[in-house]
Design an enzyme around this catalytic site. Structure first.
Site, short mmCIF file in Angstrom:
data_model
loop_
_atom_site.label_atom_id
_atom_site.label_comp_id
_atom_site.label_asym_id
_atom_site.label_seq_id
_atom_site.Cartn_x
_atom_site.Cartn_y
_atom_site.Cartn_z
N ASN A 41 10.64 22.55 -13.00
CA ASN A 41 12.33 21.97 -14.38
C ASN A 41 11.24 20.73 -14.63
O ASN A 41 11.55 20.02 -15.44
CB ASN A 41 13.83 21.54 -13.57
CG ASN A 41 14.31 22.55 -13.20
OD1 ASN A 41 14.27 24.02 -13.27
ND2 ASN A 41 14.66 22.59 -12.04
N TYR A 100 3.52 12.38 -12.18
CA TYR A 100 2.98 11.19 -11.57
C TYR A 100 1.64 11.28 -11.12
O TYR A 100 1.29 10.03 -11.14
CB TYR A 100 4.22 10.40 -10.73
CG TYR A 100 4.16 9.19 -10.73
CD1 TYR A 100 4.98 7.89 -11.08
CD2 TYR A 100 4.41 9.06 -9.34
CE1 TYR A 100 4.40 6.98 -11.09
CE2 TYR A 100 4.06 7.15 -8.66
CZ TYR A 100 4.35 6.58 -9.44
OH TYR A 100 3.85 5.19 -9.48
#
Ligand code: NAI
Length: 251
Positions: free
Chosen positions: A105, A159
């Site tokens: 996702n 990240y």
């Protein structure tokens, strides 16, 4: 014999910029650098509002509303420091965001915003300040990476990639900045107790704490004191390094 410096107020006369200084790790970095004698320019997004001026007041510094991803961010900082202080000695690239999702996702919006704030902005800021000759000799750049950039973390490919990229930046810039007498290093915090991590569900937070070899969440001051070491002229022979704060990841 060796000449050992005495470091009462080691940053006296120095000017430091801390991004993302309104709260969390950045606010504590501002506090510690100010304790060490620096004038601290506290930067954060305009939406940070009162929190930013509160940090700036607390440390006797200056509040600078600044979105690090804005096209003119570097120009704005350069103008500010050249006009008011004649230059800048310390940059702490601390502003950072997470937009977690499992890989299936992970849309491009999440990917691009995290890479934009965490990786591209620090690179552009340093580049533009060097280009405008706003960074003084004897200066220090400190980038906030993460243990997620070393060990990776589920749901954080964007990240982790941004924070691994920061380590790449430090390696790439170290020899270039060395020619100007400027050091660049990164800190890689483990799980630190801030608003960023408070947003994580309780069970996941516990896993985060246990992933530290120290088996506990770290405090913002742990990161700030490590940043202060890199900013201190005593470490002017230390460049191109990454230091984990709050243990290594046991992943
Ligand atoms: P936080 O979310 O409490 O604070 C981040 C600050 O950065 C906020 O004040 C926010 O407004 C500011 N910011 C976000 N986008 C910005 C932009 N475009 N321009 C200017 N400012 C912006 O987060 P925390 O926990 O204090 O994190 C600080 C740094 O440490 C981040 O780079 C984060 O990735 C890193 N870090 C945090 C860890 C943790 O466990 N809390 C672990 C490892 C790294």
């Amino acid at each position: 014999g060796a000449k050992v410096g005495s470091w009462d107020k080691p940053l006296d006369g120095k000017v430091a910029l801390v991004t993302g200084a309104a709260r969390g790790i950045g606010a504590t970095i501002a506090e510690v650098l100010s304790r060490d004698g620096a004038h601290v320019i506290c930067a954060d997004i305009p939406a940070a509002g009162e929190a930013l001026s509160e940090t700036a007041n607390k440390v006797g510094g200056t509040a600078l509303p600044l979105d690090v991803t804005a096209d003119d961010a570097g120009a704005k900082v350069a103008e500010h420091v050249l006009e008011r202080h004649g230059g800048l000695d310390i940059i702490v690239n601390n502003a950072g965001i997470t937009r977690d999702k499992l890989l299936a996702n992970m849309d491009s919006g999440r990917w691009n915003s995290v890479i934009g704030v965490n990786l591209i902005a620090p690179q552009k800021l340093v580049d533009e300040l060097v280009e405008r000759d706003a960074l003084r000799k004897g200066g220090a750049v400190v980038d906030v990476s993460s243990i997620a950039g070393i060990a990776g973390n589920r749901g954080q490919t964007n990240y982790g990639a941004s924070k691994a990229g920061v380590i790449g930046l430090v390696n790439a810039y170290a020899p270039i900045l060395a020619k100007k007498g400027i050091t660049i290093n990164a800190v890689a915090p483990g799980f630190i107790e801030t608003a960023m991590t408070a947003a994580i569900p309780l069970a996941t937070r516990e896993v985060g704490r246990r992933m530290n070899s120290l088996q506990q969440g770290g405090q913002t001051v742990d990161v700030a004191e490590t940043v202060a070491y890199f900013a201190n002229p005593a470490s002017n022979a230390v460049t191109g390094n990454v230091v984990r704060v709050c243990g290594q990841s046991l992943l």
